[in-house]
Scaffold this active site. Structure first.
Site, PDB file in Angstrom:
ATOM      1  N   HIS A  57      -5.945  -6.791   0.287  1.00  0.00           N
ATOM      2  CA  HIS A  57      -7.084  -6.132  -0.364  1.00  0.00           C
ATOM      3  C   HIS A  57      -6.667  -5.533  -1.709  1.00  0.00           C
ATOM      4  O   HIS A  57      -7.324  -5.764  -2.737  1.00  0.00           O
ATOM      5  CB  HIS A  57      -7.614  -5.035   0.567  1.00  0.00           C
ATOM      6  CG  HIS A  57      -8.820  -4.327   0.061  1.00  0.00           C
ATOM      7  ND1 HIS A  57     -10.067  -4.455   0.634  1.00  0.00           N
ATOM      8  CD2 HIS A  57      -8.990  -3.450  -0.982  1.00  0.00           C
ATOM      9  CE1 HIS A  57     -10.938  -3.716  -0.022  1.00  0.00           C
ATOM     10  NE2 HIS A  57     -10.306  -3.091  -1.009  1.00  0.00           N
ATOM     11  N   GLU A  58      -5.567  -4.798  -1.702  1.00  0.00           N
ATOM     12  CA  GLU A  58      -5.138  -4.130  -2.932  1.00  0.00           C
ATOM     13  C   GLU A  58      -4.565  -5.115  -3.950  1.00  0.00           C
ATOM     14  O   GLU A  58      -4.682  -4.900  -5.163  1.00  0.00           O
ATOM     15  CB  GLU A  58      -4.124  -3.030  -2.619  1.00  0.00           C
ATOM     16  CG  GLU A  58      -4.624  -1.968  -1.633  1.00  0.00           C
ATOM     17  CD  GLU A  58      -5.948  -1.332  -2.041  1.00  0.00           C
ATOM     18  OE1 GLU A  58      -6.265  -1.310  -3.242  1.00  0.00           O
ATOM     19  OE2 GLU A  58      -6.668  -0.857  -1.138  1.00  0.00           O
ATOM     20  N   HIS A 115      -7.327  -6.365  -6.087  1.00  0.00           N
ATOM     21  CA  HIS A 115      -7.594  -5.427  -7.184  1.00  0.00           C
ATOM     22  C   HIS A 115      -6.559  -5.591  -8.294  1.00  0.00           C
ATOM     23  O   HIS A 115      -6.891  -5.585  -9.486  1.00  0.00           O
ATOM     24  CB  HIS A 115      -7.566  -3.991  -6.675  1.00  0.00           C
ATOM     25  CG  HIS A 115      -8.695  -3.629  -5.769  1.00  0.00           C
ATOM     26  ND1 HIS A 115      -9.983  -4.082  -5.961  1.00  0.00           N
ATOM     27  CD2 HIS A 115      -8.734  -2.837  -4.656  1.00  0.00           C
ATOM     28  CE1 HIS A 115     -10.770  -3.588  -5.024  1.00  0.00           C
ATOM     29  NE2 HIS A 115     -10.032  -2.840  -4.222  1.00  0.00           N
TER      30      HIS A 115
END
Length: 232
Positions: free
Chosen positions: A111-112, A115
């Site tokens: 998920h990160e 980003h």
């Protein structure tokens, strides 16, 4: 963090170790235990997860190589937050007191990293443009496995029409509300405005990876494409 506005506007209150003065006192043995659980799981994710391996390769090829000791930080966090991307330092924060399973670590890192990939390729204005933030949160929820069937089943969420899209919309909304002082109505409006284009942006995956098998296939195809172009 050196930002002009109140740090709470940007969710830094959830990550107290970002500012040493705010760190709550914990016993040395507790910190040692959390840290020594976090590091091996992170190492396993970076070396074994096909999601993470593809994203790391894509970032390296875009000129944004990710270094384990520089760009990942195991820290204690507030509440139930699992991780975050600190755009000011280009670091991924992993909440060592809340990540207890390898599968959870895999998902948070992925998920990160999405980003971080967006930060590398798109010059995202994280602090001033809610549409940019919403777009990256939609992509992260969509591509990281956050909304996979097993994860949704564990949350007792299943059976709805267009379930995956609704899960992505909901988790993007929750993420925005957790880190920005913004009304739910404004957040919902922003997510709706960018949802279709950002939901359909699957880079660097060719399509939404719904499983480890899908991610492995995407990683293999990505490597093959790079070898092909390197030999032209």
């Amino acid at each position: 963090m050196g930002q002009a506005k109140d740090e709470r506007d940007y969710g830094y209150d959830l990550f107290p170790e970002r500012e040493a003065k705010n760190v709550k006192q914990r016993s040395a043995s507790s910190l040692y235990t959390f840290y020594n659980r976090c590091q091996p799981m992170l190492r396993n994710t970076v070396n074994q997860s096909p999601y993470a391996k593809l994203l790391l390769s894509a970032m390296s090829n875009s000129g944004c190589e990710v270094l384990k000791d520089r760009h990942f930080s195991c820290e204690d966090c507030e509440g139930m937050v699992s991780g975050g991307f600190d755009a000011a330092t280009s670091q991924i924060v992993l909440c060592q007191n809340n990540i207890q399973k390898q599968s959870h670590m895999d998902r948070v890192v992925t998920h990160e990293l999405i980003h971080a990939f967006d930060h590398c390729r798109a010059h995202v204005d994280w602090f001033n443009n809610f549409r940019h933030l919403a777009c990256s949160e939609i992509r992260a929820a969509n591509l990281s496995g956050d909304c996979s069937f097993p994860n949704e089943l564990s949350r007792y969420h299943f059976g709805m029409k267009r379930h995956h899209q609704e899960c992505v919309r909901d988790r993007a909304l929750r993420s925005i509300l957790a880190v920005r002082k913004i009304s739910k109505e404004e957040a919902e409006k922003t997510v709706a405005e960018v949802f279709d284009s950002c939901f359909n942006d699957h880079a660097p995956f060719e399509r939404i990876p719904h499983s480890q098998k899908d991610a492995k296939f995407a990683h293999r195809n990505y490597q093959n494409r790079n070898r092909y172009y390197a030999n032209i």
